[in-house]
Design an enzyme around this catalytic site. Structure first.
Site, PDB file in Angstrom:
ATOM      1  N   GLU A  32       0.842  -1.195   0.000  1.00 12.08           N
ATOM      2  CA  GLU A  32       0.000   0.000   0.000  1.00 12.08           C
ATOM      3  C   GLU A  32       0.878   1.246   0.000  1.00 12.08           C
ATOM      4  O   GLU A  32       1.739   1.403   0.875  1.00 12.08           O
ATOM      5  CB  GLU A  32      -0.911  -0.014   1.235  1.00 12.08           C
ATOM      6  N   GLU A  63      -4.805  -6.988   2.285  1.00 15.46           N
ATOM      7  CA  GLU A  63      -3.555  -7.615   2.709  1.00 15.46           C
ATOM      8  C   GLU A  63      -3.548  -9.122   2.496  1.00 15.46           C
ATOM      9  O   GLU A  63      -2.536  -9.701   2.110  1.00 15.46           O
ATOM     10  CB  GLU A  63      -3.264  -7.290   4.179  1.00 15.46           C
ATOM     11  N   PHE A  86       2.006  -1.005   8.829  1.00 14.35           N
ATOM     12  CA  PHE A  86       2.212  -1.109  10.280  1.00 14.35           C
ATOM     13  C   PHE A  86       2.085  -2.567  10.720  1.00 14.35           C
ATOM     14  O   PHE A  86       1.142  -3.248  10.301  1.00 14.35           O
ATOM     15  CB  PHE A  86       1.135  -0.335  11.047  1.00 14.35           C
ATOM     16  N   ASP A  88       0.986  -3.544  13.356  1.00 14.30           N
ATOM     17  CA  ASP A  88      -0.290  -3.625  14.067  1.00 14.30           C
ATOM     18  C   ASP A  88      -1.423  -4.135  13.170  1.00 14.30           C
ATOM     19  O   ASP A  88      -2.434  -4.608  13.660  1.00 14.30           O
ATOM     20  CB  ASP A  88      -0.679  -2.239  14.587  1.00 14.30           C
ATOM     21  N   PHE A  89      -1.260  -4.027  11.858  1.00 20.07           N
ATOM     22  CA  PHE A  89      -2.336  -4.389  10.929  1.00 20.07           C
ATOM     23  C   PHE A  89      -2.308  -5.858  10.512  1.00 20.07           C
ATOM     24  O   PHE A  89      -3.126  -6.298   9.708  1.00 20.07           O
ATOM     25  CB  PHE A  89      -2.255  -3.544   9.639  1.00 20.07           C
ATOM     26  N   HIS A 132      -1.185   1.510  16.539  1.00 26.00           N
ATOM     27  CA  HIS A 132      -0.164   1.973  15.585  1.00 26.00           C
ATOM     28  C   HIS A 132       1.220   2.078  16.207  1.00 26.00           C
ATOM     29  O   HIS A 132       2.075   2.786  15.682  1.00 26.00           O
ATOM     30  CB  HIS A 132      -0.536   3.351  15.014  1.00 26.00           C
TER      31      HIS A 132
END
Lengths: 336, 328
Positions: A32, A63, A86, A88-89, A132
């Site tokens: 991305e 993703e 990130f 976190d994702f 994040h």
């Protein structure tokens, strides 16, 4: 001299990818905002202009699809570098990573190869809160089949990235936002280093002694290496010489450098920006307890995020992230 | 349809190879598991998902594929693997957990990998779609006219991975086929209980790609529809979604009590067995004699028997080899 040229970590990573794309046409980038934007944290800057959208591909926010596609493309002989902004994702596509990318080589009896480099940003310190700011690399180090790279300087970042791209196995490459040298985020100046212009590799599984010392071993990685070095500078003024070890890769892990250092210093502090429980600090402590317990003059100590999500408010976040002051204070208490 | 007699007989034989393989596996699987069923006992441990009845989808599709084309299968993968040309001995040996198997016994029935025939599968529902997109992307990047096929069950079409992959494939015009086997059941949950539309191929419209439904569990009907999609993909015109109505003759897994299934359903399905129907069709159209059909069926049985004998007599891997092959 060329080697005196200094780069930020972001530029060093982008240069490594650039040189490998030039060398090997099978290498391509997707993710991305990796195209015109150059990666949210600058890891792919300049690549789109040079190679175009066919080799530096912006993806939809899908993703599972594009990381799974990286696995499929790698099986066909391509060498994808895929960025997921990130760490976190990662929950949205974990299946494609820990059930497929990590396991398919083993389940094929070693016949199928997946030379994928999966890059992502880690770390807090800039008040971006719990979704994040995490590190989470220990989650991936826990699952067999993924190599895990976490650089702390521009020099290491370039050499480790070239090694990652040339590796025939899946490699997860974590870069700390506060070390990238971005114009819009305060970064640790020590992450900017001289970086040779020519390509070079740094082998995985070789920790780097960032500062030698005889009194205590501090093991860490990414931003916490720099915090440990800041602490070591303070401690040196008091006559305490800390040896700071930068693990650089969690998988494979350089146990030998850690154990040998503890045998020399007789004290171990492990510092991590990831969560305290069941993580990297526990792993390093256990290894030293297994292999060098008799050499210890003080109990092993750990400093990490105290098992809370990373808070938003500045004083709260500063409280949970290990600081140079807390590292120094912990070392002092170990010397008593 | 331009199929020669040899090709038709080859399809017939392959369907029987799959059926014999599944029947032999059903029997081998129950060895050591009676009278009290214990999933971990007997020569074939673990779960077992058999595809008897679903032969038309695999055979009708793979007749169009070359060795260079990629197939990603599902947790119910044997029919796809056999149709893609995987060596039967290695396939059977892998399922028996033997060192001579495809993955040296490390993958087993749901995790079959054959690099040579470009076949893989996954035990995770919906996980076949993204890597097939990646294989198609690689083919495009390398300038090859190869295609990739992702097979999945109708339950998998409710997975996020399905929708992400369709969007990506449509966006990038990837040479990939998404082929849904609609056997009406996602384990015990009927299709109408999980999907608001009767036909998953309608979902193609949401991504601007062709969607076709094959309403009969018929190998030639599959062959015809897939043929167009494969040609389209090879021409660089992008992906297609195909849903085929098919029939699962056995339970979701071996040992499944099938309390959810109407009692007379299986009997009806067996009366409409796609292999027997295909054989009768060949006879009626004068494409084959009964003797030729019997010979094809017997040859398939001999191949399967040899593969099972090979698997049974193959050695187990050395226990310490469990520590190898995490990385290459």
């Amino acid at each position: 001299m060329a080697t005196e040229r200094e780069l930020t970590m972001a530029k060093a990573i982008a240069e490594a990818i650039d040189q490998e794309m030039e060398r090997d046409e099978r290498v391509f980038v997707m993710g991305e905002d990796v195209g015109i934007y150059g990666g949210i944290f600058g890891a792919t800057q300049g690549l789109y202009e040079k190679y175009g959208g066919e080799r530096v591909m912006d993806t939809p926010i899908s993703e599972t699809a594009f990381i799974g596609a990286a696995t499929g493309a790698a099986a066909e002989g391509m060498r994808p570098i895929v960025e997921l902004m990130f760490v976190d994702f990662f929950g949205v596509c974990m299946d494609q990573i820990y059930n497929h990318l990590a396991k398919n080589t083993y389940m094929s009896g070693g016949h199928a190869h997946y030379p994928v480099v999966l890059t992502t940003a880690i770390g807090g310190g800039y008040n971006d809160a719990a979704q994040h700011s995490q590190c989470l690399y220990s989650i991936f180090a826990h699952v067999p089949g993924l190599k895990v790279v976490v650089p702390s300087t521009a020099y290491d970042a370039k050499g480790l990235m070239i090694s990652a791209i040339r590796d025939d196995n899946p490699v997860m490459y974590f870069f700390h936002k506060g070390l990238m040298g971005l114009g819009w985020m305060k970064y640790h100046p020590r992450s900017v280093t001289p970086v040779p212009e020519e390509p070079y590799t740094i082998p995985f599984g070789q920790a780097d002694i960032k500062r030698p010392g005889n009194d205590v071993t501090i093991v860490s990685l990414a931003m916490m290496v720099h915090r440990a070095l800041d602490a070591a500078d303070e401690l040196a003024k008091e006559g305490i010489e800390a040896e700071v070890i930068d693990l650089r890769t969690l998988v494979p892990l350089d146990k030998e450098t850690v154990v040998n250092s503890v045998k020399k210093t007789h004290r171990l502090l492990v510092v991590d920006e990831d969560y305290h429980s069941f993580g990297m600090t526990g792993e390093i402590a256990a290894i030293v307890a297994e292999e060098a317990l008799d050499y210890l003059d003080a109990p092993i100590r750990r400093l990490a995020v105290p098992d809370v999500p990373i808070p938003y408010s500045r004083p709260l976040e500063q409280f949970v992230l290990p600081s140079a002051e807390r590292i120094a204070a912990t070392v002092r208490s170990m010397m008593e | 349809m331009n199929l020669s007699k040899d090709q038709l007989l080859a399809m017939y034989r392959q369907m029987w190879t799959i059926r014999h393989f599944e029947d032999e596996m059903a029997a081998a699987y129950m060895e050591g598991k009676t009278p009290a069923f214990d999933i971990g006992s007997g020569p074939v441990p673990g779960e077992m998902h058999l595809a008897a009845g679903q032969e038309p989808v695999a055979v009708g599709t793979c007749m169009h594929l070359r060795k260079e084309d990629t197939v990603v299968g599902t947790h119910r993968p044997h029919h796809f693997a056999i149709a893609k040309g995987i060596e039967l001995n290695k396939l059977a040996a892998e399922i028996f957990g033997k060192v001579t198997g495809l993955g040296k016994g490390k993958g087993g029935h749901m995790h079959l990998f054959d690099v040579e025939h470009k076949f893989s599968c996954s035990g995770i529902v919906g996980a076949s779609f993204p890597p097939a997109c990646g294989a198609a992307l690689a083919a495009k990047k390398m300038g090859k006219d190869w295609v990739a096929v992702a097979f999945a069950g109708e339950g998998a079409a409710n997975q996020g991975a399905f929708h992400e992959a369709l969007n990506l494939a449509a966006l990038w015009k990837l040479p990939v086929l998404f082929i849904i086997e609609d056997n009406s059941w996602a384990i015990s949950v009927a299709k109408h209980q999980s999907t608001a539309i009767p036909d998953n191929s309608q979902r193609a419209a949401g991504y601007g790609i062709p969607g076709v439904r094959v309403d009969e569990n018929d190998v030639l009907a599959v062959y015809e529809v897939v043929g167009e999609a494969v040609q389209r993909a090879r021409r660089g015109e992008g992906p297609s979604l195909i849903e085929v109505k098919t029939d699962r003759l056995y339970g979701h897994f071996q040992g499944d009590p099938e309390v959810y299934r109407p009692k007379d359903e299986v009997a009806k399905l067996k009366a409409n067995d796609p292999i027997l129907r295909f054989g009768n069709q060949l006879l009626e159209q004068g494409m084959a004699t009964q003797q030729e059909l019997d010979a094809a069926r017997d040859a398939a049985k001999a191949d399967v028997d040899a593969a099972f004998a090979y698997a049974r007599q193959s050695p187990y891997p050395a226990p310490e080899s469990a520590l190898e092959d995490v990385f290459v």
